[in-house]
Design a protein around this motif. Structure first.
Motif, PDB file in Angstrom:
ATOM      1  N   GLY A  38     -20.161 -32.172 -11.075  1.00 43.90           N
ATOM      2  CA  GLY A  38     -21.598 -32.426 -10.971  1.00 43.90           C
ATOM      3  C   GLY A  38     -21.991 -32.792  -9.550  1.00 43.90           C
ATOM      4  O   GLY A  38     -21.179 -33.300  -8.785  1.00 43.90           O
ATOM      5  N   LYS A  39     -23.264 -32.508  -9.212  1.00 42.89           N
ATOM      6  CA  LYS A  39     -23.701 -32.778  -7.851  1.00 42.89           C
ATOM      7  C   LYS A  39     -24.338 -34.146  -7.716  1.00 42.89           C
ATOM      8  O   LYS A  39     -24.070 -34.868  -6.800  1.00 42.89           O
ATOM      9  N   ASP A  40     -25.203 -34.464  -8.674  1.00 44.17           N
ATOM     10  CA  ASP A  40     -26.016 -35.650  -8.422  1.00 44.17           C
ATOM     11  C   ASP A  40     -25.943 -36.697  -9.521  1.00 44.17           C
ATOM     12  O   ASP A  40     -26.691 -37.652  -9.518  1.00 44.17           O
ATOM     13  N   ILE A  41     -25.062 -36.517 -10.506  1.00 47.58           N
ATOM     14  CA  ILE A  41     -25.006 -37.490 -11.594  1.00 47.58           C
ATOM     15  C   ILE A  41     -23.737 -38.329 -11.467  1.00 47.58           C
ATOM     16  O   ILE A  41     -22.632 -37.790 -11.446  1.00 47.58           O
ATOM     17  N   THR A  42     -23.915 -39.625 -11.383  1.00 49.68           N
ATOM     18  CA  THR A  42     -22.775 -40.518 -11.237  1.00 49.68           C
ATOM     19  C   THR A  42     -22.483 -41.231 -12.551  1.00 49.68           C
ATOM     20  O   THR A  42     -23.323 -41.235 -13.463  1.00 49.68           O
ATOM     21  N   GLU A  43     -21.337 -41.839 -12.648  1.00 51.18           N
ATOM     22  CA  GLU A  43     -21.012 -42.618 -13.857  1.00 51.18           C
ATOM     23  C   GLU A  43     -22.000 -43.760 -14.041  1.00 51.18           C
ATOM     24  O   GLU A  43     -22.339 -44.128 -15.157  1.00 51.18           O
ATOM     25  N   GLU A  44     -22.450 -44.288 -12.938  1.00 54.75           N
ATOM     26  CA  GLU A  44     -23.425 -45.380 -12.988  1.00 54.75           C
ATOM     27  C   GLU A  44     -24.744 -44.886 -13.617  1.00 54.75           C
ATOM     28  O   GLU A  44     -25.361 -45.592 -14.414  1.00 54.75           O
ATOM     29  N   ASP A  45     -25.137 -43.645 -13.268  1.00 57.22           N
ATOM     30  CA  ASP A  45     -26.347 -43.067 -13.884  1.00 57.22           C
ATOM     31  C   ASP A  45     -26.179 -43.006 -15.394  1.00 57.22           C
ATOM     32  O   ASP A  45     -27.085 -43.333 -16.162  1.00 57.22           O
ATOM     33  N   ILE A  46     -25.012 -42.552 -15.803  1.00 59.04           N
ATOM     34  CA  ILE A  46     -24.768 -42.376 -17.229  1.00 59.04           C
ATOM     35  C   ILE A  46     -24.866 -43.716 -17.954  1.00 59.04           C
ATOM     36  O   ILE A  46     -25.419 -43.805 -19.045  1.00 59.04           O
ATOM     37  N   LYS A  47     -24.373 -44.753 -17.321  1.00 56.63           N
ATOM     38  CA  LYS A  47     -24.394 -46.085 -17.958  1.00 56.63           C
ATOM     39  C   LYS A  47     -25.774 -46.734 -17.910  1.00 56.63           C
ATOM     40  O   LYS A  47     -26.194 -47.361 -18.861  1.00 56.63           O
ATOM     41  N   SER A  48     -26.464 -46.575 -16.792  1.00 57.23           N
ATOM     42  CA  SER A  48     -27.673 -47.388 -16.646  1.00 57.23           C
ATOM     43  C   SER A  48     -28.979 -46.598 -16.569  1.00 57.23           C
ATOM     44  O   SER A  48     -30.040 -47.140 -16.871  1.00 57.23           O
ATOM     45  N   LYS A  49     -28.933 -45.317 -16.208  1.00 60.59           N
ATOM     46  CA  LYS A  49     -30.193 -44.572 -16.068  1.00 60.59           C
ATOM     47  C   LYS A  49     -30.537 -43.797 -17.348  1.00 60.59           C
ATOM     48  O   LYS A  49     -31.683 -43.680 -17.715  1.00 60.59           O
ATOM     49  N   PHE A  50     -29.529 -43.211 -17.979  1.00 62.29           N
ATOM     50  CA  PHE A  50     -29.810 -42.527 -19.258  1.00 62.29           C
ATOM     51  C   PHE A  50     -28.695 -42.743 -20.279  1.00 62.29           C
ATOM     52  O   PHE A  50     -28.088 -41.797 -20.764  1.00 62.29           O
ATOM     53  N   PRO A  51     -28.492 -44.027 -20.649  1.00 67.49           N
ATOM     54  CA  PRO A  51     -27.447 -44.333 -21.638  1.00 67.49           C
ATOM     55  C   PRO A  51     -27.721 -43.721 -23.014  1.00 67.49           C
ATOM     56  O   PRO A  51     -26.785 -43.427 -23.749  1.00 67.49           O
ATOM     57  N   LEU A  52     -28.999 -43.517 -23.353  1.00 68.03           N
ATOM     58  CA  LEU A  52     -29.313 -42.984 -24.686  1.00 68.03           C
ATOM     59  C   LEU A  52     -29.121 -41.465 -24.741  1.00 68.03           C
ATOM     60  O   LEU A  52     -28.738 -40.922 -25.774  1.00 68.03           O
ATOM     61  N   ALA A  53     -29.383 -40.799 -23.632  1.00 63.48           N
ATOM     62  CA  ALA A  53     -29.201 -39.334 -23.588  1.00 63.48           C
ATOM     63  C   ALA A  53     -27.730 -38.974 -23.386  1.00 63.48           C
ATOM     64  O   ALA A  53     -27.298 -37.876 -23.736  1.00 63.48           O
TER      65      ALA A  53
ATOM     66  N   GLY B  23     -38.238 -26.922 -11.065  1.00 62.24           N
ATOM     67  CA  GLY B  23     -37.609 -27.435  -9.842  1.00 62.24           C
ATOM     68  C   GLY B  23     -36.774 -28.678 -10.101  1.00 62.24           C
ATOM     69  O   GLY B  23     -36.299 -29.310  -9.159  1.00 62.24           O
ATOM     70  N   ALA B  24     -36.580 -29.036 -11.383  1.00 59.23           N
ATOM     71  CA  ALA B  24     -35.934 -30.321 -11.681  1.00 59.23           C
ATOM     72  C   ALA B  24     -34.425 -30.194 -11.801  1.00 59.23           C
ATOM     73  O   ALA B  24     -33.902 -29.218 -12.336  1.00 59.23           O
ATOM     74  N   SER B  25     -33.728 -31.197 -11.319  1.00 61.74           N
ATOM     75  CA  SER B  25     -32.276 -31.279 -11.502  1.00 61.74           C
ATOM     76  C   SER B  25     -31.981 -31.724 -12.939  1.00 61.74           C
ATOM     77  O   SER B  25     -32.868 -32.218 -13.646  1.00 61.74           O
ATOM     78  N   LEU B  26     -30.715 -31.603 -13.319  1.00 68.88           N
ATOM     79  CA  LEU B  26     -30.304 -32.097 -14.643  1.00 68.88           C
ATOM     80  C   LEU B  26     -30.544 -33.615 -14.727  1.00 68.88           C
ATOM     81  O   LEU B  26     -30.926 -34.138 -15.770  1.00 68.88           O
ATOM     82  N   ARG B  27     -30.354 -34.294 -13.611  1.00 68.69           N
ATOM     83  CA  ARG B  27     -30.558 -35.751 -13.583  1.00 68.69           C
ATOM     84  C   ARG B  27     -32.010 -36.101 -13.918  1.00 68.69           C
ATOM     85  O   ARG B  27     -32.289 -36.986 -14.737  1.00 68.69           O
TER      86      ARG B  27
END
Ligand code: PEP
Ligand code: MN
Length: 297
Positions: free
Chosen positions: A10-25, A167-171
């Motif tokens: 992945g280019k722009d998604i970090t483990e931290e994103d997964i935990k705190s930015k979109f934990p439900l998705a 124009g949106a990223s997966l993030r």
């Protein structure tokens, strides 16, 4: 904090994103995939539901004609715009959105053929009316990041088809899905409808279907993802190959524009399939789906 790049390409998604930015998705484990139930139709399991119909419901007769056709082919979900994001503000007899009248025609489709309805919501003020007929609320590409609209649609608890902005990223896409999930509405279906790229082969091809987002999304989110090859290609001849490729790539459904008289369609006349083309597409789609032990409905 480990960067997810160590694990995923992945280019722009970090483990931290997964935990705190979109934990439900985010997926809870590698086999976590949600099946969204829309009445008796499941999206995300071993069924591949089609969402077929005109760009815009132009009158009751055409809506019923198309509905009858797709219903005979075994489809369960009718797509049709009543409120449309038209690119230009001027309206004519040829270029229009039916608005409330269109909702009445969608209601007839539902009553006569028992089809489920997916239709777009553009404005918070329309939610109450549209919710009376829609089984799935569509958020269009232009509104993917209209957060107040996402939140208010989510509150209806009606399943939501969230189209990716071109124009949106997966993030960003998952961030928008999270807004809906965070309101307690678990029924989010993602839709890839083409991204904007500088190099296309013809001027009519405004977007390019990003098939890679299907495996990318499935690495990170449990939400089902479908494609809309009609809006991506803007060109009827390219819809079949891109629909077939979508299923091959793992899409959980396909949205296709179908019109009884494509040349005279009020909106986007270059992209809908006629009844014969759609029937032939379904025959091929079913073969691919069967080879993957899935069933097109
Ligand atoms: C549509 O599906 O009618 C539509 C306008 O799509 P998009 O938002 O993907 O352009
Ligand atoms: Mn369109």
């Amino acid at each position: 904090m480990t960067n997810i790049q160590n694990k995923f390409p992945g280019k722009d998604i970090t483990e931290e994103d997964i935990k705190s930015k979109f934990p439900l998705a985010a997926k809870r484990n590698k086999d976590h995939f949600s099946v969204i139930k829309v009445k008796d139709v499941e999206i995300g399991g071993d069924k591949i539901p089609m969402m077929a119909g005109p760009n815009t419901v132009e009158n009751e007769e055409m809506a019923l004609k198309i509905a009858e056709n797709i219903s005979k082919l075994g489809n369960r979900i009718f797509r049709g715009g009543a409120f449309k994001p038209l690119s230009f503000p001027y309206r004519s007899d040829k270029y229009f959105e039916p608005r409330e009248k269109g909702l009445d025609w969608l209601k007839s489709v539902k009553e006569k053929f028992g089809l489920l309805i997916v239709t777009e919501v553009m404005d918070i003020r329309q939610i109450d009316n549209i919710s009376k007929v829609a089984d799935i609320l569509q958020i269009g590409t232009r509104n993917m990041q209209n957060y107040p609209l996402l939140v208010e649609c989510a509150k209806t608890n009606i399943p939501i088809l969230l189209k990716r902005h071109y124009g949106a990223s997966l993030r960003d896409f998952l961030g928008s899905a999270e807004y809906i999930l965070n309101e307690g509405n678990k029924n989010v279906i993602l839709c890839e409808r083409g991204v904007s790229i500088p190099h296309t082969h013809r001027s009519t091809s405004r977007f390019s279907l990003d098939l890679q987002i299907i495996p990318a999304a499935k690495e990170i989110t449990h939400l089902p993802i479908i494609t809309d090859p009609s809006h991506a290609t803007f060109w009827a001849d390219w819809v079949e190959p891109m629909a077939l490729a979508s299923i091959g790539a793992g899409a959980d459904g396909v949205m296709i524009e179908v019109h009884n008289d494509p040349k005279n369609a009020a909106v986007d006349p270059l992209q809908p399939l006629d009844f014969e083309q759609y029937k032939n597409l379904l025959i091929k789609l079913k073969k691919i789906a069967n080879s993957l032990e899935k069933q097109v409905i």
